[in-house]
Motif scaffolding. Structure first.
Motif, PDB file in Angstrom:
ATOM      1  N   UNK A  97       4.293  -4.204  -5.717  1.00  0.00           N
ATOM      2  CA  UNK A  97       3.099  -4.844  -5.172  1.00  0.00           C
ATOM      3  C   UNK A  97       2.075  -5.236  -6.232  1.00  0.00           C
ATOM      4  N   UNK A  98       2.224  -4.734  -7.428  1.00  0.00           N
ATOM      5  CA  UNK A  98       1.320  -5.155  -8.506  1.00  0.00           C
ATOM      6  C   UNK A  98       1.765  -6.482  -9.098  1.00  0.00           C
ATOM      7  N   UNK A  99       3.065  -6.662  -9.262  1.00  0.00           N
ATOM      8  CA  UNK A  99       3.577  -7.931  -9.786  1.00  0.00           C
ATOM      9  C   UNK A  99       3.448  -9.041  -8.752  1.00  0.00           C
ATOM     10  N   UNK A 100       3.536  -8.667  -7.490  1.00  0.00           N
ATOM     11  CA  UNK A 100       3.395  -9.644  -6.408  1.00  0.00           C
ATOM     12  C   UNK A 100       2.384  -9.123  -5.400  1.00  0.00           C
ATOM     13  N   UNK A 101       1.090  -9.268  -5.708  1.00  0.00           N
ATOM     14  CA  UNK A 101       0.025  -8.728  -4.859  1.00  0.00           C
ATOM     15  C   UNK A 101       0.070  -9.209  -3.412  1.00  0.00           C
ATOM     16  N   UNK A 102       0.703 -10.351  -3.161  1.00  0.00           N
ATOM     17  CA  UNK A 102       0.769 -10.881  -1.796  1.00  0.00           C
ATOM     18  C   UNK A 102       1.573  -9.964  -0.880  1.00  0.00           C
ATOM     19  N   UNK A 103       2.445  -9.159  -1.472  1.00  0.00           N
ATOM     20  CA  UNK A 103       3.287  -8.268  -0.656  1.00  0.00           C
ATOM     21  C   UNK A 103       2.603  -6.937  -0.359  1.00  0.00           C
ATOM     22  N   UNK A 104       1.518  -6.640  -1.062  1.00  0.00           N
ATOM     23  CA  UNK A 104       0.906  -5.314  -0.989  1.00  0.00           C
ATOM     24  C   UNK A 104       0.544  -4.904   0.434  1.00  0.00           C
ATOM     25  N   UNK A 105      -0.201  -5.730   1.133  1.00  0.00           N
ATOM     26  CA  UNK A 105      -0.667  -5.369   2.480  1.00  0.00           C
ATOM     27  C   UNK A 105       0.499  -5.061   3.408  1.00  0.00           C
ATOM     28  N   UNK A 106       1.505  -5.930   3.389  1.00  0.00           N
ATOM     29  CA  UNK A 106       2.667  -5.736   4.261  1.00  0.00           C
ATOM     30  C   UNK A 106       3.458  -4.497   3.852  1.00  0.00           C
ATOM     31  N   UNK A 107       3.627  -4.307   2.546  1.00  0.00           N
ATOM     32  CA  UNK A 107       4.380  -3.151   2.052  1.00  0.00           C
ATOM     33  C   UNK A 107       3.705  -1.848   2.474  1.00  0.00           C
ATOM     34  N   UNK A 108       2.392  -1.825   2.376  1.00  0.00           N
ATOM     35  CA  UNK A 108       1.654  -0.618   2.756  1.00  0.00           C
ATOM     36  C   UNK A 108       1.738  -0.373   4.261  1.00  0.00           C
ATOM     37  N   UNK A 109       1.848  -1.437   5.038  1.00  0.00           N
ATOM     38  CA  UNK A 109       1.909  -1.293   6.501  1.00  0.00           C
ATOM     39  C   UNK A 109       3.273  -0.816   6.975  1.00  0.00           C
ATOM     40  N   UNK A 110       4.337  -1.243   6.316  1.00  0.00           N
ATOM     41  CA  UNK A 110       5.676  -0.855   6.779  1.00  0.00           C
ATOM     42  C   UNK A 110       6.106   0.506   6.224  1.00  0.00           C
ATOM     43  N   UNK A 111       5.428   0.985   5.187  1.00  0.00           N
ATOM     44  CA  UNK A 111       5.788   2.283   4.616  1.00  0.00           C
ATOM     45  C   UNK A 111       5.724   3.421   5.644  1.00  0.00           C
ATOM     46  N   UNK A 112       4.641   3.564   6.427  1.00  0.00           N
ATOM     47  CA  UNK A 112       4.621   4.643   7.428  1.00  0.00           C
ATOM     48  C   UNK A 112       5.711   4.500   8.488  1.00  0.00           C
ATOM     49  N   UNK A 113       6.079   3.255   8.795  1.00  0.00           N
ATOM     50  CA  UNK A 113       7.152   3.035   9.765  1.00  0.00           C
ATOM     51  C   UNK A 113       8.459   3.573   9.212  1.00  0.00           C
ATOM     52  N   UNK A 114       8.720   3.258   7.950  1.00  0.00           N
ATOM     53  CA  UNK A 114       9.935   3.762   7.309  1.00  0.00           C
ATOM     54  C   UNK A 114       9.904   5.292   7.237  1.00  0.00           C
ATOM     55  N   UNK A 115       8.734   5.856   6.980  1.00  0.00           N
ATOM     56  CA  UNK A 115       8.595   7.314   6.923  1.00  0.00           C
ATOM     57  C   UNK A 115       9.047   7.951   8.238  1.00  0.00           C
ATOM     58  N   UNK A 116       8.581   7.413   9.362  1.00  0.00           N
ATOM     59  CA  UNK A 116       8.952   7.954  10.669  1.00  0.00           C
ATOM     60  C   UNK A 116      10.466   7.837  10.891  1.00  0.00           C
ATOM     61  N   UNK A 117      11.043   6.717  10.509  1.00  0.00           N
ATOM     62  CA  UNK A 117      12.480   6.521  10.700  1.00  0.00           C
ATOM     63  C   UNK A 117      13.290   7.486   9.832  1.00  0.00           C
ATOM     64  N   UNK A 118      12.855   7.696   8.603  1.00  0.00           N
ATOM     65  CA  UNK A 118      13.562   8.623   7.723  1.00  0.00           C
ATOM     66  C   UNK A 118      13.421  10.069   8.192  1.00  0.00           C
TER      67      UNK A 118
END
Length: 287
Positions: A97-118
Motif C-alpha cells: 500500500x505504500x508503493x500503490x497508495x490507491x490500494x491502501x483504503x481497500x486493503x485496510x478494509x478487507x483485512x478484517x474480513x480475511x481475519x474472520x475467515x482465517x
C-alpha cells in the motif's frame, strides 16, 4: 482415554502454516488497518487506517522487543491467523500500500474480513482433526473448502462477503463439534460437568484446581480469573476472554477452539499444558 479421540497425526504443517502469522510476508496490516485506544493495552490512540508511528518503512515494528515495556501489550496479544500475509501476498499479489497508495483504503478494509475467515478456517481444521467428529467430517470439509474459496476472492468480491452470515452458518457446525467433544469429556466424569451459559461472567472467579472438563465456556468473561491447576480438557473455549487469566499449571492440552491470541492474553508458566498447535508466549517465562 479421552486422548484417543484425537487423531494420532497432528495438524497438517501445510495447512497450519497458512493460518499462523508470518510478519515477514505482511505489509504491516495490523499496525495500519486496525484502530486502538489509549488504555492498559495501548499507550496512545490510533485511528483505523492510520499507520502506527512505530511502523518502519520495511513494515516491521521499530519497538517490537519493547512493546510491553512501552505500553503496547495489546500488540503482543494480537494474532491474525495468517490473514496479513494472505492479503499481502495473495489478494494483492505482493503489491504493498505504500508503493500503490490507491490500494491502501481497500486493503485496510478487507483485512478484517480475511481475519474472520482465517479464524473460521482454524476452527474447522481443528474440528477435522478430531476423530470423534468423523460423523460430520464431510460437512466440515465442505465448510472448510467454501471458506477457503472466499479467502481467494479478488479485493472487490472479498469486500462484499457477508462475514456475519457465513460465520453463523459455520457456527452451526462448530456447535455440533462442541457437543460431541464435551459429551465425551463429561462421560468420563463421575459427576456432572460445571454448567455455564454462553458469555458467563466469570471475571475474577476463583476456580483454582476446578474440574472444568467438558464445560461450555463459549464467550465466557474470564478476565483475571484464577484457573491455576484447573482441568479444561474438552472444554469449549471459543471466544472466551482470557485477559490476565491465571493459567499457571492448568491443563488446556485437550481444550476445544483455543487460539494463540487467547493464550497470549493470559498468564501461565512452563507447567501450563497447551495444545500442540499453540506456543508458550515469551512473557510467560517471567511467571
Amino acid at each position: 482415554m479421552y486422548e484417543n479421540h484425537r487423531f494420532t497425526e497432528p495438524f497438517s504443517d501445510r495447512n497450519l502454516s497458512a493460518l499462523k502469522a508470518d510478519c515477514e510476508q505482511c505489509f504491516g496490516l495490523c499496525c495500519a488497518a486496525l484502530p486502538f485506544a489509549a488504555s492498559i493495552d495501548f499507550a496512545r490512540d490510533k485511528d483505523a487506517g492510520q499507520p502506527c508511528h512505530n511502523l518502519q518503512s520495511d513494515f516491521r515494528c521499530g519497538v517490537h522487543t519493547e512493546l510491553r515495556e512501552l505500553g503496547y501489550r495489546g500488540c503482543t496479544v494480537y494474532d491474525c491467523f495468517g490473514a496479513g500475509q494472505k492479503i499481502s501476498q495473495v489478494t494483492y499479489a505482493g503489491e504493498d500500500w505504500r508503493k500503490n497508495p490507491k490500494t491502501a483504503k481497500q486493503m485496510f478494509e478487507v483485512f478484517p474480513i480475511m481475519w474472520h475467515l482465517h479464524e473460521l478456517l482454524w476452527y474447522l481444521h481443528e474440528s477435522l482433526n478430531l476423530e470423534i467428529t468423523r460423523t460430520i467430517h464431510t460437512d466440515l470439509q465442505t465448510a472448510l473448502d467454501e471458506t477457503e474459496q472466499l479467502t481467494l476472492l479478488n479485493p472487490e468480491a472479498l469486500a462484499k462477503v457477508d462475514v456475519a452470515a457465513h460465520r453463523a452458518k459455520i457456527n452451526m457446525l462448530l456447535l455440533q463439534v462442541s457437543e460431541l467433544v464435551r459429551t465425551e469429556a463429561r462421560r468420563k466424569l463421575k459427576k456432572s460437568a460445571k454448567n455455564f451459559s454462553r458469555g458467563a461472567d466469570l471475571m475474577g472467579a476463583k476456580l483454582t484446581g476446578a474440574d472444568l472438563r467438558g464445560a461450555n465456556l463459549r464467550g465466557a468473561y474470564l478476565i483475571a480469573a484464577d484457573l491455576r491447576d484447573a482441568n479444561l480438557r474438552g472444554a469449549d473455549l471459543i471466544g472466551a476472554d482470557f485477559r490476565d487469566t491465571d493459567l499457571r499449571g492448568a491443563n488446556l492440552a485437550e481444550a476445544l477452539f483455543l487460539t494463540q491470541a487467547q493464550i497470549n492474553a493470559a498468564k501461565g508458566n512452563t507447567l501450563t499444558k497447551l495444545p500442540a498447535t499453540l506456543s508458550c508466549p515469551d512473557h510467560w517465562h517471567s511467571h
